[in-house]
Write an enzyme that holds these catalytic residues in place. Structure first.
Site, PDB file in Angstrom:
ATOM      1  N   TYR A  46      30.618  53.528  40.247  1.00  0.00           N
ATOM      2  CA  TYR A  46      30.615  52.522  39.180  1.00  0.00           C
ATOM      3  C   TYR A  46      29.349  51.670  39.252  1.00  0.00           C
ATOM      4  CZ  TYR A  46      32.257  48.782  36.122  1.00  0.00           C
ATOM      5  OH  TYR A  46      32.374  47.859  35.110  1.00  0.00           O
ATOM      6  N   ASP A  47      29.083  51.101  40.430  1.00  0.00           N
ATOM      7  CA  ASP A  47      27.942  50.187  40.570  1.00  0.00           C
ATOM      8  C   ASP A  47      26.633  50.884  40.200  1.00  0.00           C
ATOM      9  OD1 ASP A  47      30.014  48.813  41.726  1.00  0.00           O
ATOM     10  OD2 ASP A  47      28.948  48.277  43.555  1.00  0.00           O
ATOM     11  N   PRO A 175      33.329  42.894  47.094  1.00  0.00           N
ATOM     12  CA  PRO A 175      32.368  41.796  47.227  1.00  0.00           C
ATOM     13  C   PRO A 175      33.020  40.509  47.744  1.00  0.00           C
ATOM     14  CG  PRO A 175      32.084  42.904  45.119  1.00  0.00           C
ATOM     15  CD  PRO A 175      33.350  43.446  45.730  1.00  0.00           C
ATOM     16  N   ARG A 178      31.420  36.114  44.319  1.00  0.00           N
ATOM     17  CA  ARG A 178      30.761  36.485  43.067  1.00  0.00           C
ATOM     18  C   ARG A 178      30.876  35.335  42.076  1.00  0.00           C
ATOM     19  NH1 ARG A 178      32.664  41.732  40.752  1.00  0.00           N
ATOM     20  NH2 ARG A 178      31.224  42.852  42.074  1.00  0.00           N
TER      21      ARG A 178
HETATM   22  N1  UDP Z   1      42.680  41.684  44.462  1.00  0.00           N
HETATM   23  C1  UDP Z   1      43.789  41.231  45.182  1.00  0.00           C
HETATM   24  N2  UDP Z   1      45.031  41.666  44.804  1.00  0.00           N
HETATM   25  C2  UDP Z   1      45.223  42.484  43.734  1.00  0.00           C
HETATM   26  C3  UDP Z   1      44.099  42.930  43.001  1.00  0.00           C
HETATM   27  C4  UDP Z   1      42.845  42.519  43.405  1.00  0.00           C
HETATM   28  O1  UDP Z   1      43.656  40.470  46.161  1.00  0.00           O
HETATM   29  O2  UDP Z   1      46.390  42.809  43.445  1.00  0.00           O
HETATM   30  C5  UDP Z   1      41.348  41.193  44.871  1.00  0.00           C
HETATM   31  C6  UDP Z   1      40.294  42.290  45.042  1.00  0.00           C
HETATM   32  O3  UDP Z   1      40.322  42.811  46.354  1.00  0.00           O
HETATM   33  C7  UDP Z   1      39.034  41.525  44.747  1.00  0.00           C
HETATM   34  C8  UDP Z   1      39.450  40.489  43.695  1.00  0.00           C
HETATM   35  O4  UDP Z   1      40.861  40.383  43.819  1.00  0.00           O
HETATM   36  O5  UDP Z   1      38.574  40.853  45.887  1.00  0.00           O
HETATM   37  C9  UDP Z   1      39.097  40.872  42.273  1.00  0.00           C
HETATM   38  O6  UDP Z   1      39.549  42.183  42.042  1.00  0.00           O
HETATM   39  P1  UDP Z   1      39.389  42.867  40.609  1.00  0.00           P
HETATM   40  O7  UDP Z   1      39.706  44.323  40.784  1.00  0.00           O
HETATM   41  O8  UDP Z   1      40.170  42.121  39.587  1.00  0.00           O
HETATM   42  O9  UDP Z   1      37.860  42.656  40.238  1.00  0.00           O
HETATM   43  P2  UDP Z   1      36.489  43.059  40.990  1.00  0.00           P
HETATM   44  O10 UDP Z   1      36.777  43.361  42.432  1.00  0.00           O
HETATM   45  O11 UDP Z   1      35.977  44.234  40.239  1.00  0.00           O
HETATM   46  O12 UDP Z   1      35.649  41.844  40.870  1.00  0.00           O
END
Ligand code: UDP
Length: 225
Positions: A46-47, A175, A178
């Protein structure tokens, strides 16, 4: 698509992503930062795919005068997300509304900043209305940063539910921090988000509550409308 844009003279938007910054070593992230991306990890397709798309857009712009607009979208949420999308906001809301445990990956100290969908669309329209020389990339996101634990607490409070938190392993290359620097969007688009997290969560919770109620009536799994 880029070839078609060249033939027709159309301007074309690349809906890019904050993922181009990877696990950023600079905070908050501005558009001059080149990112910190693992090229062979589980998120890399993806990245690196999105980074390559930005490269192609700029090559077509330089070589073929294609009119491009590159928008880097940070975490966005709102009604019409799919309940099983797996993103953190939809997961937490659906879990809280159903009285299930809230799944925190890692210790929940990682941060994100959440932009309500209407704000994002407004930024997108403003970018498309800029003169041709404005190509971006330009960050669009909400600069208020929250830990995932903060988010879980806000969702539990807003739903009035008493879901417990459960902790699970952090996905690889997740990450740590962010947050967008939106100085460029403020200057070029005169844009900044208007809807803060509590207000956006309320609207999103209302949407998912209706979806779950409908699904209960028809005894189906909740489906996005
Ligand atoms: N995350 C979490 N529980 C969940 C889904 C996601 O703790 O049920 C965490 C995930 O590990 C990440 C953050 O929430 O650190 C954001 O995840 P998301 O997939 O929404 O977005 P992205 O990682 O692409 O920024």
């Amino acid at each position: 698509m880029l070839g078609l844009a060249k033939r027709t003279g159309a301007k074309i938007l690349q809906a890019s992503t904050s993922e181009v910054y990877g696990d950023p070593a600079m905070h908050p992230q501005n558009e001059c930062y080149w990112g910190n991306v693992n090229p062979i990890g589980v998120r890399s397709c993806y990245d690196e795919g999105k980074r390559c798309a930005e490269t192609l857009f700029f090559d077509y712009h330089r070589q073929n005068d294609v009119k491009i607009k590159v928008m880097r979208i940070f975490n966005t949420y709102g009604p019409r997300m799919h309940p099983e999308d797996g993103r953190v906001v939809s997961n937490f809301i659906v879990q809280a509304l159903q009285g299930e445990e809230i799944t925190i990956y890692g210790d929940g100290s990682q941060t994100r900043s959440f932009c309500y969908v209407d704000d994002l669309i407004e930024g997108l329209i403003r970018l498309m209305d800029t003169p041709d020389e404005v190509t971006g990339p330009i960050n669009i996101g909400n600069p208020h940063e929250f830990t995932i634990l903060d988010l879980a607490e806000k969702v539990v409070r807003a739903t009035g539910n008493r879901s417990k938190l459960s902790f699970h392993p952090l996905p690889s290359d997740d990450p740590t921090q962010r947050c967008p620097d939106i100085a460029l969007a403020r200057k070029v688009l005169n844009w900044e988000p208007q809807i803060q997290l509590e207000q956006g969560l309320e609207k999103t919770i209302r949407y998912f509550a209706a979806l779950i109620a409908d699904a209960r009536t028809s005894k189906q799994k909740p489906q996005a409308g």
